[in-house]
Design a protein around this motif. Structure first.
Motif, PDB file in Angstrom:
ATOM      1  N   PRO A  64      31.742  44.452  31.369  1.00 29.95           N
ATOM      2  CA  PRO A  64      30.772  45.530  31.817  1.00 29.95           C
ATOM      3  C   PRO A  64      29.428  45.629  31.101  1.00 29.95           C
ATOM      4  N   ASP A  65      28.439  46.126  32.080  1.00 29.28           N
ATOM      5  CA  ASP A  65      27.342  46.229  31.345  1.00 29.28           C
ATOM      6  C   ASP A  65      27.264  47.734  30.369  1.00 29.28           C
ATOM      7  N   ALA A  66      26.275  47.906  29.492  1.00 22.13           N
ATOM      8  CA  ALA A  66      26.324  49.104  28.550  1.00 22.13           C
ATOM      9  C   ALA A  66      26.346  50.381  29.499  1.00 22.13           C
ATOM     10  N   HIS A  67      26.857  51.397  28.696  1.00 22.83           N
ATOM     11  CA  HIS A  67      26.946  52.579  29.282  1.00 22.83           C
ATOM     12  C   HIS A  67      27.731  52.841  30.338  1.00 22.83           C
ATOM     13  N   ARG A  68      28.829  51.912  30.631  1.00 22.70           N
ATOM     14  CA  ARG A  68      29.920  51.880  31.712  1.00 22.70           C
ATOM     15  C   ARG A  68      31.253  52.190  30.798  1.00 22.70           C
ATOM     16  N   VAL A  69      31.753  53.246  30.668  1.00 23.47           N
ATOM     17  CA  VAL A  69      33.108  53.328  29.822  1.00 23.47           C
ATOM     18  C   VAL A  69      33.156  52.448  28.751  1.00 23.47           C
ATOM     19  N   ALA A  70      31.884  52.292  27.807  1.00 28.07           N
ATOM     20  CA  ALA A  70      31.820  51.387  26.543  1.00 28.07           C
ATOM     21  C   ALA A  70      32.214  52.059  25.503  1.00 28.07           C
TER      22      ALA A  70
ATOM     23  N   GLN B 207      29.224  42.460  39.803  1.00 29.39           N
ATOM     24  CA  GLN B 207      29.266  41.615  38.614  1.00 29.39           C
ATOM     25  C   GLN B 207      30.534  41.100  38.611  1.00 29.39           C
ATOM     26  N   MET B 208      31.742  41.742  38.743  1.00 27.11           N
ATOM     27  CA  MET B 208      33.068  41.053  38.790  1.00 27.11           C
ATOM     28  C   MET B 208      33.048  39.921  40.017  1.00 27.11           C
ATOM     29  N   LEU B 209      32.823  40.180  41.173  1.00 27.97           N
ATOM     30  CA  LEU B 209      32.536  39.344  42.244  1.00 27.97           C
ATOM     31  C   LEU B 209      31.816  38.072  41.793  1.00 27.97           C
ATOM     32  N   ALA B 210      30.464  38.113  41.485  1.00 24.85           N
ATOM     33  CA  ALA B 210      29.956  37.263  40.857  1.00 24.85           C
ATOM     34  C   ALA B 210      30.460  36.470  39.830  1.00 24.85           C
ATOM     35  N   SER B 211      31.293  36.825  38.892  1.00 26.90           N
ATOM     36  CA  SER B 211      31.957  36.304  37.823  1.00 26.90           C
ATOM     37  C   SER B 211      33.203  35.241  38.362  1.00 26.90           C
TER      38      SER B 211
END
Length: 507
Positions: A351-357, A158-162
């Motif tokens: 980041p998506d939910a549930h990832r160090v959120a 996702q970072m790469l796509a951004s």
């Protein structure tokens, strides 16, 4: 259309193993190209039957449950099969694949089919737009920037796509991230480059894949029940480097990833590019005084470095997430992206939910949801991001051991709350390596178990602590998936806040 790629599928008898998202995508795509497709699956529930009915409207045969004679549909190779396309989760020792091997039939995955269909997709789009008839030059398929690793794949993709979008490139995050790559390859939208997340399962079944550049983020024991050994698991991860043309990106802190680069057969001129949380050497990206810098894609990299972004541009700025950002930046730079786009893309990413959120602060205690930490490697990275932690852990261990994780994180632990089927394994590791840390063992598995866990964690926590859900285990013993587990944690935190009457800071 009449191309070699399109006509090569016409009338070909293909069996698709699995009626999940990737299986349905492959079945529809291949049937649309004229193949005779049969889908097999051992399931026979309402959802399976509904999907089968939809595929039948496209002329696709679906065999579910048990066949006449008692054999399971997913264990029997349909007569006349010329190719088997498997969904990622099917194990290599499945009876269907043994039957295919005996019949001399190749087994591949959906990623392999997507790779083979790249040219077909461009020809279909040209035909639809009339470019082919006008004699327009043939457009090359979008290159793939590929990412794998035990942890961090989705976030890095996702970072790469951004970053690629910030550079003005037409791109999409596809593959194991949830968007079937076959649908993207054959779809209406044209892309300049694709950010492709690949699991070890997918790589196992993708022998032809040749990425522009690829990264292995890290390697730790996972899915060994599927692969059979750590060596086999690593070898499948390493397939992502085969045939790379520009860059093989590896983790300097994880020598096993560099070894995979050394063992890979790549195109002449392809470079090994490292990423590190320390100061980078030549041909590396790293961090200097809180700045992400590039010493790989600059002139005279022996002497020069290029500033890309600040640590504060990464959300959250936890060490493992900075590593993810560096890997994404390395792939983007390998594709020629300018430094400013790296900074802007990282700033735009969430980041998506549930990832160090961060869920909320209740009083002076922070509550953080990292339900996605489904193995010990991910949990270790999550625990390392906080100074003092009340750790909520447990679930299905998938054959993992917890001694190294507990030993490394023991000094950070204020307390531990254990739940789930394999919590005793974690308790035993805590007794060996952190006997002074208070542990609450929750036997209950009902719908109120997570609230009970959060209340116990709140009781153990002191001002300034973080209550961290980083289970180090899979969720399916108590929850449908890690998302549902994370949602239950967030709901419990909010109920705790309402009970205490405390002010909460929502994230």
């Amino acid at each position: 259309m009449g191309s070699r790629q399109v006509t090569s599928w016409q009338g070909k008898n293909i069996t698709v193993a699995g009626l999940g998202v990737s299986g349905i995508s492959a079945a529809r795509a291949l049937a649309g190209l004229g193949a005779v497709v049969t889908v097999v699956d051992n399931g026979d529930g309402d959802a399976h039957r509904a999907r089968a009915a939809e595929l039948a409207q496209q002329g696709i045969e679906v065999r579910l449950g048990h066949l006449d004679g008692g054999a399971r549909a997913g264990d029997v190779l349909p007569e006349g099969t010329e190719l088997v396309v498997t969904s990622p989760g099917w194990k290599p020792d499945s009876p269907l694949f043994a039957a295919a091997a005996a019949a001399g039939v190749q087994v591949v995955g959906d990623v392999e089919i997507a790779w083979l269909l790249r040219g077909t997709g461009e020809e279909l789009r040209a035909a639809r737009s009339g470019q082919a008839a006008a004699g327009a030059p043939r457009r090359e398929p979008a290159p793939w920037l590929a990412i794998t690793g035990t942890n961090g794949k989705t976030t890095t993709t996702q970072m790469l796509a951004s970053i690629l979008k910030a550079a003005g490139l037409r791109t999409a995050a596809v593959g194991n991230i949830g968007t079937p790559i076959i649908d993207v390859v054959l779809g209406e939208q044209q892309y300049d480059v694709l950010a492709v997340e690949l699991s070890s399962y997918q790589l196992h079944w993708a022998p032809s894949l040749r990425a522009h550049s690829a990264a292995v983020l890290n390697l730790a024991p996972d899915h060994l029940d599927w692969h059979g050994s750590m060596e086999a698991y690593a070898a499948d991860k390493g397939r992502i480097y085969e045939g790379n043309t520009v860059a093989c990106v590896y983790n300097v802190a994880d020598p096993a990833t560099e070894k995979l680069v050394e063992d890979a057969d790549v195109e002449e001129g392809c470079r090994a590019i490292g990423f590190t949380l320390g100061a980078p050497g030549p041909s590396m990206l790293g961090v200097v005084d809180g700045i992400l810098v590039d010493r790989a894609f600059v002139e005279d990299r022996q002497k020069n470095a290029q500033e890309l972004a600040h640590v504060e541009d990464v959300t959250p700025p936890a060490p493992h997430n900075i590593a993810n950002a560096l890997a994404a930046a390395a792939l983007a730079r390998a594709f020629g992206v300018e430094p400013r786009a790296v900074r802007d893309g990282l700033r735009d990413f969430r980041p998506d939910a549930h990832r160090v959120a961060h869920v909320a602060d209740v009083g002076a205690v922070a509550y953080v949801d990292d339900s996605k930490a489904t193995n010990t490697h991910a949990a270790e990275a999550s625990l390392a991001a906080f100074d003092t932690v009340v750790w909520i852990a447990g679930g299905l261990a998938k054959g993992a051991t917890f001694d190294e994780l507990v030993r490394k994180a023991a000094k950070r632990m204020r307390g531990v709350v254990l739940m789930g089927a394999d919590r005793a394994l974690i308790a035993e590791a805590l007794a060996r390596h952190a006997p002074e840390v208070p542990v609450v063992d929750l036997e209950r598995t009902d719908t109120g178990a997570m609230l009970a866990a959060v209340r116990e964690a709140a009781r153990l926590a002191e001002p300034g602590d973080t209550v961290l859900l980083a289970p180090a285990c899979a969720s399916m013993d108590m929850f449908a998936n890690y998302n549902k587990r994370g949602d239950a944690f967030a709901d419990a935190v909010r109920e705790l806040a309402a009970e205490s009457g405390a002010d909460t800071a929502q994230a």
